[in-house]
Scaffold this active site. Structure first.
Site, short mmCIF file in Angstrom:
data_model
loop_
_atom_site.label_atom_id
_atom_site.label_comp_id
_atom_site.label_asym_id
_atom_site.label_seq_id
_atom_site.Cartn_x
_atom_site.Cartn_y
_atom_site.Cartn_z
N LYS A 1 0.70 -1.30 0.20
CA LYS A 1 0.10 -0.08 -0.04
C LYS A 1 1.00 1.29 0.09
O LYS A 1 0.65 2.00 -0.80
CB LYS A 1 -0.86 0.07 1.03
N GLY B 1 -8.10 2.39 -3.09
CA GLY B 1 -7.89 3.29 -1.88
C GLY B 1 -6.37 3.98 -1.85
O GLY B 1 -6.08 5.10 -1.49
N ASP B 2 -5.23 3.18 -2.26
CA ASP B 2 -3.94 3.69 -2.19
C ASP B 2 -3.78 4.99 -3.24
O ASP B 2 -3.21 6.02 -3.05
CB ASP B 2 -2.92 2.77 -2.55
N THR B 3 -4.47 4.85 -4.27
CA THR B 3 -4.20 5.71 -5.15
C THR B 3 -5.21 7.06 -4.81
O THR B 3 -4.70 8.27 -4.99
CB THR B 3 -5.00 5.30 -6.63
N GLY C 1 -2.77 8.87 -2.01
CA GLY C 1 -1.75 9.42 -2.62
C GLY C 1 -1.92 10.70 -3.36
O GLY C 1 -1.37 11.49 -3.23
#
Length: 309
Positions: free
Chosen positions: A38, A252-254, A257
């Site tokens: 992640k 979700g990581d996108t 970030g």
């Protein structure tokens, strides 16, 4: 500077077969290998948006080297603790075309010694006042969730802005150390508060509880429903754009970030949330991380509004 921390990174191996039959050789039609985890994904997204960052975590063996080299190829600095034994895990995802299903095999990863954990904490102590530390994902073998509280203490003492994206119940125990941002989803809220959440009103209520318990900001991802942003004075709701979902694993990581990148660019919370939802959706609509080529079009479908019951 933003630092990302992935304590249990992985190489993800994606395979596609016509069919998957026991006890015979099943040959693949397509395959792909990706450095993952992640926090690693957050680093890639930040870099795509022009935000310099440094990736931290635990690295072991040739697989750990591959992840570090993949980051460095994108001009992302790395500062991993190298483990003396084991290899960074490889996860395998096999798509059976005839059965229209996917098999997911996720490994545990190497054992992390107390000495290696201490070395990581010492690295965290060197992060400068005002910098961000993004702690994302699962913990490796040997690491207890209490390490999250140790990290939170260090960040509060050194005035580092802590961002947390992990599902462990111990997240609630680090809230007295006032993390800058939490990024839960609705399932994690249900887990943390041992309840079922049936409406947006209830989601807001439990997000407000996290604020009352010490979190400064909440970015709550809601999948196909969009996302919520909350702080002491603001409650924003954004819908998700319409599209064919291909892979939600890195969405979700996108989102995280992208949200952080736009905060670094001094955007308003409204703009950061809209950009984050568009980028997260773009990743969900493709096999890998977004390249941001379609986010301007996706933004046209996203309305950010103040939440009111």
């Amino acid at each position: 500077m933003i630092y990302t921390l992935t304590m249990n990174p992985a190489i993800d191996l994606f395979c596609q077969t016509t069919h998957l039959i026991p006890k015979i050789v099943n040959r693949t039609n397509n395959d792909d290998v990706q450095a993952n985890g992640k926090g690693v994904n957050v680093s890639f997204i930040l870099k795509k948006l022009g935000i310099e960052n440094k990736a931290m975590g635990f690295s072991a063996g040739f697989t750990g080297n591959y992840i570090e080299e993949s980051l460095q190829e994108q001009k992302i600095e790395t500062d991993f603790v190298t483990l003396k034994s084991g290899v960074t895990r490889i996860n395998v995802f096999v798509k059976d075309e005839e059965a229209a299903t996917e098999y997911k095999i996720v490994n545990s990863g190497p054992e992390v010694s107390p000495e290696a954990q201490k070395e990581l904490l010492e690295k965290i102590k060197m992060i400068s006042k005002g910098d961000f530390l993004v702690v994302s994902g699962s913990l490796p073998q040997g690491c207890e969730p209490s390490i999250l509280i140790e990290i939170a203490k260090i960040c509060q003492n050194n005035q580092v802005k802590l961002v947390v994206d992990t599902s462990y119940h111990e997240v609630l125990d680090l809230l007295p150390y006032q993390p800058f941002l939490l990024k839960p989803n609705d399932e994690e809220l249900e887990l943390w508060f041992d309840t079922e959440i049936a409406s947006t009103t209830e989601l807001v209520k439990y997000g407000e509880k996290l604020i009352d318990m010490g979190a400064q900001n909440i970015l709550l991802s809601l999948g196909e429903e969009g996302a919520l942003y909350l702080n002491q004075t603001t409650k924003l709701l954004g819908n998700a754009p319409v599209g064919e979902v291909v892979n939600t694993a890195c969405a979700g990581d996108t989102m995280l970030g992208t949200f952080l990148a736009y905060l670094m660019k001094e955007a308003t919370f409204e703009v950061a949330l809209q950009e984050a939802i568009a980028a997260g959706s773009s990743t969900a609509f493709r096999e890998g991380l977004t390249d941001f080529s379609d986010t301007d079009e996706l933004k046209k479908q996203i309305e950010i509004k103040n939440w009111r019951e």
